[in-house]
Design a protein around this motif. Structure first.
Motif, PDB file in Angstrom:
ATOM      1  N   PHE A 272       0.841  -1.195   0.000  1.00  0.00           N
ATOM      2  CA  PHE A 272       0.000   0.000   0.000  1.00  0.00           C
ATOM      3  C   PHE A 272       0.879   1.250   0.000  1.00  0.00           C
ATOM      4  O   PHE A 272       1.946   1.285   0.643  1.00  0.00           O
ATOM      5  CB  PHE A 272      -0.916   0.009   1.226  1.00  0.00           C
ATOM      6  CG  PHE A 272      -2.098  -0.916   1.092  1.00  0.00           C
ATOM      7  CD1 PHE A 272      -3.269  -0.472   0.504  1.00  0.00           C
ATOM      8  CD2 PHE A 272      -2.026  -2.235   1.546  1.00  0.00           C
ATOM      9  CE1 PHE A 272      -4.358  -1.326   0.376  1.00  0.00           C
ATOM     10  CE2 PHE A 272      -3.102  -3.079   1.422  1.00  0.00           C
ATOM     11  CZ  PHE A 272      -4.277  -2.637   0.828  1.00  0.00           C
ATOM     12  N   TRP A 277      -4.783   5.185   5.885  1.00  0.00           N
ATOM     13  CA  TRP A 277      -5.494   6.054   4.967  1.00  0.00           C
ATOM     14  C   TRP A 277      -6.588   6.771   5.741  1.00  0.00           C
ATOM     15  O   TRP A 277      -7.320   6.153   6.515  1.00  0.00           O
ATOM     16  CB  TRP A 277      -6.108   5.261   3.810  1.00  0.00           C
ATOM     17  CG  TRP A 277      -5.069   4.582   2.962  1.00  0.00           C
ATOM     18  CD1 TRP A 277      -4.395   3.441   3.239  1.00  0.00           C
ATOM     19  CD2 TRP A 277      -4.592   5.031   1.699  1.00  0.00           C
ATOM     20  NE1 TRP A 277      -3.521   3.138   2.239  1.00  0.00           N
ATOM     21  CE2 TRP A 277      -3.622   4.095   1.261  1.00  0.00           C
ATOM     22  CE3 TRP A 277      -4.887   6.110   0.871  1.00  0.00           C
ATOM     23  CZ2 TRP A 277      -2.953   4.224   0.049  1.00  0.00           C
ATOM     24  CZ3 TRP A 277      -4.228   6.243  -0.337  1.00  0.00           C
ATOM     25  CH2 TRP A 277      -3.263   5.318  -0.743  1.00  0.00           C
ATOM     26  N   VAL A 294      -8.210   3.705  -1.687  1.00  0.00           N
ATOM     27  CA  VAL A 294      -6.922   3.195  -1.210  1.00  0.00           C
ATOM     28  C   VAL A 294      -6.221   2.540  -2.396  1.00  0.00           C
ATOM     29  O   VAL A 294      -6.872   1.969  -3.283  1.00  0.00           O
ATOM     30  CB  VAL A 294      -7.110   2.194  -0.053  1.00  0.00           C
ATOM     31  CG1 VAL A 294      -7.714   2.895   1.161  1.00  0.00           C
ATOM     32  CG2 VAL A 294      -7.974   1.025  -0.465  1.00  0.00           C
ATOM     33  N   THR A 295      -4.914   2.657  -2.408  1.00  0.00           N
ATOM     34  CA  THR A 295      -4.148   2.160  -3.550  1.00  0.00           C
ATOM     35  C   THR A 295      -2.962   1.354  -3.050  1.00  0.00           C
ATOM     36  O   THR A 295      -2.245   1.789  -2.133  1.00  0.00           O
ATOM     37  CB  THR A 295      -3.644   3.325  -4.413  1.00  0.00           C
ATOM     38  OG1 THR A 295      -4.768   4.100  -4.834  1.00  0.00           O
ATOM     39  CG2 THR A 295      -2.900   2.811  -5.634  1.00  0.00           C
ATOM     40  N   ALA A 296      -2.779   0.176  -3.698  1.00  0.00           N
ATOM     41  CA  ALA A 296      -1.595  -0.647  -3.439  1.00  0.00           C
ATOM     42  C   ALA A 296      -0.921  -0.924  -4.770  1.00  0.00           C
ATOM     43  O   ALA A 296      -1.558  -0.901  -5.827  1.00  0.00           O
ATOM     44  CB  ALA A 296      -1.983  -1.947  -2.740  1.00  0.00           C
ATOM     45  N   TYR A 311      -9.000  -5.912  -3.934  1.00  0.00           N
ATOM     46  CA  TYR A 311      -9.136  -5.350  -2.590  1.00  0.00           C
ATOM     47  C   TYR A 311     -10.395  -5.907  -1.936  1.00  0.00           C
ATOM     48  O   TYR A 311     -11.382  -6.220  -2.603  1.00  0.00           O
ATOM     49  CB  TYR A 311      -9.252  -3.817  -2.647  1.00  0.00           C
ATOM     50  CG  TYR A 311      -8.078  -3.125  -3.302  1.00  0.00           C
ATOM     51  CD1 TYR A 311      -6.959  -2.761  -2.559  1.00  0.00           C
ATOM     52  CD2 TYR A 311      -8.090  -2.824  -4.665  1.00  0.00           C
ATOM     53  CE1 TYR A 311      -5.893  -2.118  -3.171  1.00  0.00           C
ATOM     54  CE2 TYR A 311      -7.036  -2.182  -5.264  1.00  0.00           C
ATOM     55  CZ  TYR A 311      -5.930  -1.824  -4.518  1.00  0.00           C
ATOM     56  OH  TYR A 311      -4.874  -1.193  -5.102  1.00  0.00           O
ATOM     57  N   GLY A 333     -10.187   0.012  -5.574  1.00  0.00           N
ATOM     58  CA  GLY A 333      -9.931   0.402  -4.189  1.00  0.00           C
ATOM     59  C   GLY A 333     -10.818   1.528  -3.710  1.00  0.00           C
ATOM     60  O   GLY A 333     -10.549   2.103  -2.647  1.00  0.00           O
ATOM     61  N   ALA A 371      -3.743  -2.761   5.073  1.00  0.00           N
ATOM     62  CA  ALA A 371      -3.589  -1.368   5.500  1.00  0.00           C
ATOM     63  C   ALA A 371      -4.841  -0.969   6.267  1.00  0.00           C
ATOM     64  O   ALA A 371      -5.848  -1.703   6.281  1.00  0.00           O
ATOM     65  CB  ALA A 371      -3.370  -0.447   4.301  1.00  0.00           C
TER      66      ALA A 371
END
Length: 912
Positions: A272, A277, A294-296, A311, A333, A371
Motif C-alpha cells: 500500500f 489512509w 486506497v491504492t496498493a 481489494y 480500491g 492497511a
C-alpha cells in the motif's frame, strides 16, 4: 577481444588467438581497464521489448548512462513526459497506464549535467513482446542456434540468404532461475565459420556494459549464456548485439540484435502507498456515497496475474449501526457507503482493515498485504440549539451601559465550534427602543444580553424580552426539528442615586459690561432626576470662575457679581464669559452635576481710542511723506469707529506746525503745515473721538522724529536725532551707570573716613590741663548716653578762656574737640553774660540756638558750654558742700517733675 563500441576491429596477433581458443568456456569481458572513459549513453538508439499493457509507475528499462566522473549530477528528461519519466538512477518508468500498439513506440531520453549544462540524447524504441506461448520449461531450455545471416528453411527448398539486418525473435528467460549457472541460452554461428576462423562476441547492457557479466558468449562456439538469476523488477529486458569477426578482427557479418525478455514470477507482495489512509464522510450520507480510495502497488508485472490486485474489507470497527457500513471496489480500491444511519453524534469514526491480494485475489496462490482506513464522520447541522430554560432573569442599575445583564445557555449536539454548533441570538420582542443586544460567547456558545443604551428607572422599571437562537448555518435538508428555539428574558431595573442636572445647560445671559459688584445677575438652578428617593434640597457651589467675578447662593442658586464685568477682559472670548457651577445632593453615594453659565457681555463706550503707532518719523521739509496713524479702541461697533481726528488748540505751535487729515474711519494722516521744521523729536498731541453715544475721546501723544532726508525721502541724520532724544533704554542704562559710580564713590569715602579714624585713634594725646575726667573710655556701643557721642567738650568752657586753635601745638588736639576745618561765614553768636540761675542760662542758650542759622536740626548733636576747670559757672560739687546753706528753698524742684522730686526731698526736707 577488447574494443570500444563503434570502433573498427583491429587485427589480433596469433598469441591472442591461441588464448581465446583456450578460454572458450570463459566469459568474454572487457579488459581495457586502462582505456579512456567516455561519458554518455552507450548507443544512439536503444531498443527494448516490453509487455503490451503498460501500468502507471511500471519500470520499463535502464538507459545505461555512463558517467566517468562519479560526482557528476545528471538530470534525465523525456520527450514524452506525459507517458514516460526517467528517474535519477536512469530507470525509465511509465507515467500512466496504456496499451502499446503493434508498431514500435519511440521517444527521446535526454541527460543534462546540472553544473556544466552539457546534454546528451538517446532515442528509445519500445517494441511490444509477442504473446506468451505457454511452452514447457524443457522446451524453453532447448538451445536454439542462430546463424549469420538468419536462415529460414521452407520445406525442402534450397538455402536462401536473407537480409543481414534480420531481427530475430526475443528470448524469454524466467526471473529468479535456480540455475545451474552459467545457463546456456542460444548459440550464434556464422555460415562462414567453415571457411574462416571466426570469433564471436556480444555487447550491450548486461554484457560489456553495466550491469556487466550477466551474459557471456563463447568466442569460438558462439554459445550465449546467463551467469546469474535475473530480476524482472530491476531490468525487464536486455538488448544485446552479437558480432562475428575473423582472426584479424575484421567484421565478417553485420551485428545481430538479441532481445532477452525476463519473464515475471510472483515474487513480490502488494504494497500500500500508505499504511494508514484517512477519509471523511458526512453524517446522514445516503448509500453509495463515495468516501475515499486506497491504492496498493505490486512490483510484479501488472499485466499478468502476478501483478493484478484485488481489494476487500477484512473488518469494521465499530460495527454499529451495521457491521457492513462500507464496501470497497475490489479493482479500484474505491470505498463507498452501503448502509444508511451514519450519525456523528453516535459514532464519530470508523476503522477499516483493507487487504490487497495479487493473482487477481486468489486466496491460495496470491500474495496479500493489509492497511488501515480511518473514516471520520463529519458533522452536518442536524440538531438545532435548544435553550436550557424557558425564562431567564437579570437586573441592571439604571444609567449603565455595556453591562451584561443575563446569560442565555443553549445545548447543541452538533460538533462544538463548527458553524453547525455556533449559535446566533436575536430579539423578537420586548425592546422597541433598542436598548439591549445579544452577543455570542465564542467559547461557551452562551448568549450575553448586554445594555447598549442607558435606562431610566423613573421611566422603565422592568423589561420582558423575547429571544430566539439558531445556528450559524441552516439545518440540513430532511431534518424534522424546528430551526430555532425561543425563550423569554425578564430584566429588572435598579434605582440608583442620579446626578442632578442644570436646566438649561449651558445657560446664556446677556448683560451690558460695567455691571457693578454686588449686583444680582441671574438664578442658575439644577433638578434632581430621582423622584422615588428621599432627597434634601440641592447645594450649589462655584467650580470655575476665571476672573472671579461671580458668586452663587448655596441654597437658591442666585448668582451675584463680586467685581465689575468688563468685556475687554482677557477672560472674555468673543464677548462670552464662561463660569461653571456645581450642584450636589446628599444621596448615598452623593452625586453632583455641573452647569455652565455663559454671560454674553454687551459693549458700552468705556474705552477711549488711542493712537497707533506711538512713534513715527518724517522729514524736516514739506514733502509728500505724511505719517499714517491708526486709531485703536478696545470697544466694538458702534462704540468704536469711525473716529474723528484733530489737533488741540494749545499749545499754538501744534496747529501752526502740523495738520491732520482723516483718510478713513480708522486711519488719518499727520503732515507738516510749514515748509521747514528743524530736525528733532517732537511730541504731537492728537485728539481722537469715537462714534459712541456718548462719545469718548482721548489725547494721545505721538512722538515724531523730524530728520533731514535725501532725495528719496530717507532720513540721513538719524544718529543725531537719536542722540538728541535718547530712548527709554538708553536713559535707563545711563542712570544705572551713574548709580554704580555713586556707590563706588560712597564706598571710597567711607573707607577713607574709617582709615582716618583709625589713624587718629593711634595718635590720641590728652591735655592734662583740659582733662576734668579721670579717664575717657571709648566703647564700640551704639545707643543713648554721652559716652556714645563724639562731643566737642571745649564748648562748655567759658568763651573768654577758650584758646584759639592757632596757638595750640599740632599733635596734642583731643578727639572731642572741634575738627580742624574752615568755619562757615555766618555771624558769631555773642557771648551771653554769666547768668546766676542755670535755668535762665539754659533758656538763653535755647533761644540763641533757635535763632542761629548755623545750629544743627533738633535731632542732631547739640553742643553746650563746657563746665569744668576754669568755667565761670563753677563746679557742681558745691551742691554737696557745707557752705551751700541749708536755708535755701528747694521746693521749686517739685515743679520740675518726678525726677527732681527726690532731689527736693534730699536738700529741702529739713531734718530728714
Amino acid at each position: 577481444m577488447c574494443r570500444v563500441p563503434g570502433a573498427p576491429p583491429r587485427i589480433l596477433p596469433p598469441l591472442a588467438l591461441m588464448l581465446l581458443a583456450a578460454l572458450q568456456q570463459a566469459p568474454i569481458k572487457a579488459a581495457c581497464e586502462d582505456m579512456s572513459c567516455k561519458t554518455g549513453f552507450p548507443e544512439d538508439v536503444h531498443s527494448a521489448v516490453v509487455s503490451r499493457s503498460v501500468h502507471g509507475g511500471q519500470p520499463l528499462l535502464n538507459v545505461g548512462f555512463r558517467s566517468c566522473d562519479g560526482n557528476k549530477k545528471i538530470h534525465f528528461g523525456s520527450s514524452e513526459p506525459e507517458d514516460f519519466r526517467v528517474g535519477e538512477d536512469g530507470v525509465v518508468y511509465a507515467e500512466r497506464s496504456f496499451q502499446l500498439s503493434a508498431e514500435p513506440t519511440e521517444f527521446v531520453v535526454s541527460a543534462q549535467d546540472k553544473e556544466t549544462q552539457q546534454e546528451w540524447q538517446m532515442r528509445v524504441k519500445l517494441t511490444p513482446e509477442p504473446a506468451f506461448t505457454g511452452a514447457s520449461e524443457k522446451d524453453q531450455r532447448k538451445i536454439e542456434e542462430i546463424i549469420f545471416p538468419w536462415q529460414q528453411y521452407k520445406h525442402s527448398s534450397p538455402l536462401k540468404r536473407q537480409k543481414r539486418d534480420w531481427v530475430i525473435p526475443p528470448i524469454n528467460l524466467p526471473e529468479n532461475s535456480k540455475g545451474p549457472f552459467p545457463q546456456e541460452l542460444v548459440r550464434i554461428r556464422s555460415d562462414r565459420d567453415k571457411s574462416l576462423s571466426l570469433r564471436y562476441s556480444v555487447t550491450g547492457p548486461g554484457a560489456d556494459q553495466p550491469p556487466t557479466g550477466i551474459f557471456i558468449i563463447n568466442p569460438i562456439s558462439g554459445q550465449l549464456s546467463v551467469t546469474k538469476p535475473l530480476d524482472r523488477e530491476q531490468i525487464a529486458s536486455f538488448h544485446l548485439r552479437a558480432h562475428a569477426v575473423d582472426v584479424n578482427g575484421n567484421q565478417v557479418e553485420n551485428p545481430i540484435d538479441i532481445v532477452i525478455n525476463v519473464i515475471d514470477m510472483n515474487d513480490n507482495r502488494p504494497e500500500f502507498l500508505h499504511q494508514v489512509w484517512n477519509g471523511t464522510v458526512p453524517e446522514g450520507s445516503k448509500p453509495g456515497t463515495y468516501v475515499m480510495t486506497v491504492t496498493a502497488i505490486d512490483a510484479d508485472d501488472p499485466n499478468a496475474q502476478n501483478g493484478m490486485l484485488r481489494y476487500r474489507i477484512l473488518s469494521q470497527a465499530p460495527s454499529s449501526p451495521s457491521p457492513n457500513m462500507f464496501t470497497i471496489n475490489n479493482e479500484t480500491g474505491d470505498i463507498i457507503t452501503v448502509a444508511a444511519g451514519l450519525d456523528r453524534e453516535k459514532v464519530q469514526q470508523y476503522t477499516l482493515i483493507i487487504q490487497a491480494t495479487d493473482m487477481e485475489g486468489n486466496p491460495t496462490y496470491g500474495l496479500s498485504n493489509t492497511a488501515t482506513a480511518v473514516i471520520a464522520v463529519t458533522d452536518v447541522n442536524d440538531n438545532p440549539p435548544e435553550f436550557t430554560a424557558m425564562t431567564f432573569y437579570g437586573e441592571v442599575p439604571e444609567n449603565r451601559m455595556d453591562v451584561i445583564v443575563a446569560n442565555l445557555t443553549v445545548t447543541d449536539k452538533d460538533q462544538p465550534h463548527t458553524p453547525a454548533w455556533n449559535a446566533l441570538y436575536r430579539m423578537t420582542g420586548g425592546d422597541p427602543t433598542g436598548r439591549f443586544t445579544i452577543l455570542t460567547d465564542p467559547n461557551s456558545n452562551d448568549g450575553l444580553v448586554t445594555v447598549v443604551k442607558p435606562i431610566d428607572f423613573e421611566t422603565n422599571r422592568m423589561f420582558v424580552l423575547t429571544v430566539a437562537a439558531e445556528n450559524q448555518v441552516p439545518l440540513a435538508k430532511g431534518i424534522q426539528h424546528p430551526p430555532q428555539s425561543t425563550a423569554t428574558v425578564s430584566i429588572t431595573v435598579i434605582d440608583v442615586n442620579e446626578s442632578p442636572y442644570f436646566v438649561p445647560n449651558p445657560k446664556v445671559v446677556r448683560q451690558e459690561e460695567g455691571l457693578m459688584a454686588g449686583s444680582m445677575l441671574t438664578t442658575f438652578t439644577a433638578q434632581d432626576p430621582d423622584r422615588y428617593m428621599q432627597q434634601t434640597s440641592l447645594r450649589y457651589s462655584k467650580l470655575s470662575d476665571p476672573a472671579n467675578w461671580l458668586k452663587i447662593d448655596p441654597i437658591n442658586g442666585q448668582i451675584t457679581t463680586t467685581a465689575v464685568l468688563d468685556r475687554e477682559s482677557i477672560y472674555v472670548q468673543n464677548n462670552m464669559y464662561n463660569a461653571t457651577f456645581l450642584a450636589s445632593d446628599n444621596g448615598i453615594p452623593p452625586m453632583s452635576g455641573t452647569g455652565t453659565l455663559q454671560i454674553y457681555l454687551l459693549d458700552i463706550n468705556d474705552n477711549a481710542p488711542q493712537v497707533h503707532p506711538k512713534e513715527a518719523t518724517t522729514c524736516e521739509t514739506l514733502q509728500p511723506n505724511a505719517i499714517n496713524i491708526t486709531a485703536v479702541d478696545p470697544d466694538i461697533d458702534p462704540n468704536a469707529g469711525p473716529f474723528a481726528f484733530e489737533l488741540p488748540d494749545t499749545p499754538a505751535s501744534i496747529k501752526r506746525n502740523w495738520t491732520i487729515v482723516r483718510i478713513s474711519g480708522d486711519h488719518a494722516q499727520l503732515s507738516l503745515r510749514i515748509r521747514f521744521l528743524e530736525a528733532g523729536i517732537y511730541d504731537v498731541p492728537i485728539v481722537i473721538t469715537d462714534s459712541g453715544n456718548p462719545h469718548a475721546s482721548s489725547t494721545s501723544l505721538l512722538k515724531v522724529k523730524v530728520c533731514q532726508c535725501d532725495i528719496n525721502g530717507d532720513c540721513t541724520d538719524v544718529d543725531r536725532i537719536v542722540g538728541a532724544g535718547l530712548g527709554t533704554g538708553a536713559i535707563i542704562a545711563i542712570l544705572l551707570c551713574i548709580i554704580i559710580l555713586l556707590i563706588l564713590v560712597l564706598m571710597f569715602v567711607v573707607w577713607m573716613k574709617r582709615r582716618d579714624k583709625e589713624r587718629q585713634a593711634k595718635q590720641l594725646l590728652i591735655d592734662p590741663e583740659d582733662d576734668v575726667r579721670d579717664n575717657i573710655l571709648k566703647y564700640d556701643e551704639e545707643g543713648g548716653g554721652e559716652e556714645d557721642q563724639d562731643y566737642d567738650l571745649s564748648q562748655l568752657q567759658q568763651p573768654d578762656t577758650v584758646e584759639p586753635d592757632a596757638i595750640k601745638p599740632v599733635g596734642i588736639r583731643r578727639l572731642d574737640e572741634r575738627p580742624i576745618h574752615a568755619e562757615p561765614q555766618y555771624p558769631v553768636r555773642s557771648a551771653a553774660p554769666h547768668p546766676g540761675d542755670i535755668g535762665d542760662f539754659i533758656n538763653e542758650g535755647l533761644k540763641a540756638a533757635d535763632n542761629d542759622p548755623t545750629a544743627p536740626p533738633y535731632d542732631s548733636l547739640l553742643v553746650f558750654d563746657y563746665e569744668g576747670s576754669g568755667s565761670t559757672a563753677g563746679s557742681l560739687s558745691s551742691l554737696n558742700s557745707s557752705s551751700s546753706g541749708g536755708e535755701q528753698d528747694y521746693d521749686y524742684l517739685n515743679d520740675w517733675g518726678p525726677r527732681f522730686k527726690k532731689l527736693a526731698d534730699m536738700y529741702g526736707g529739713g531734718d530728714d
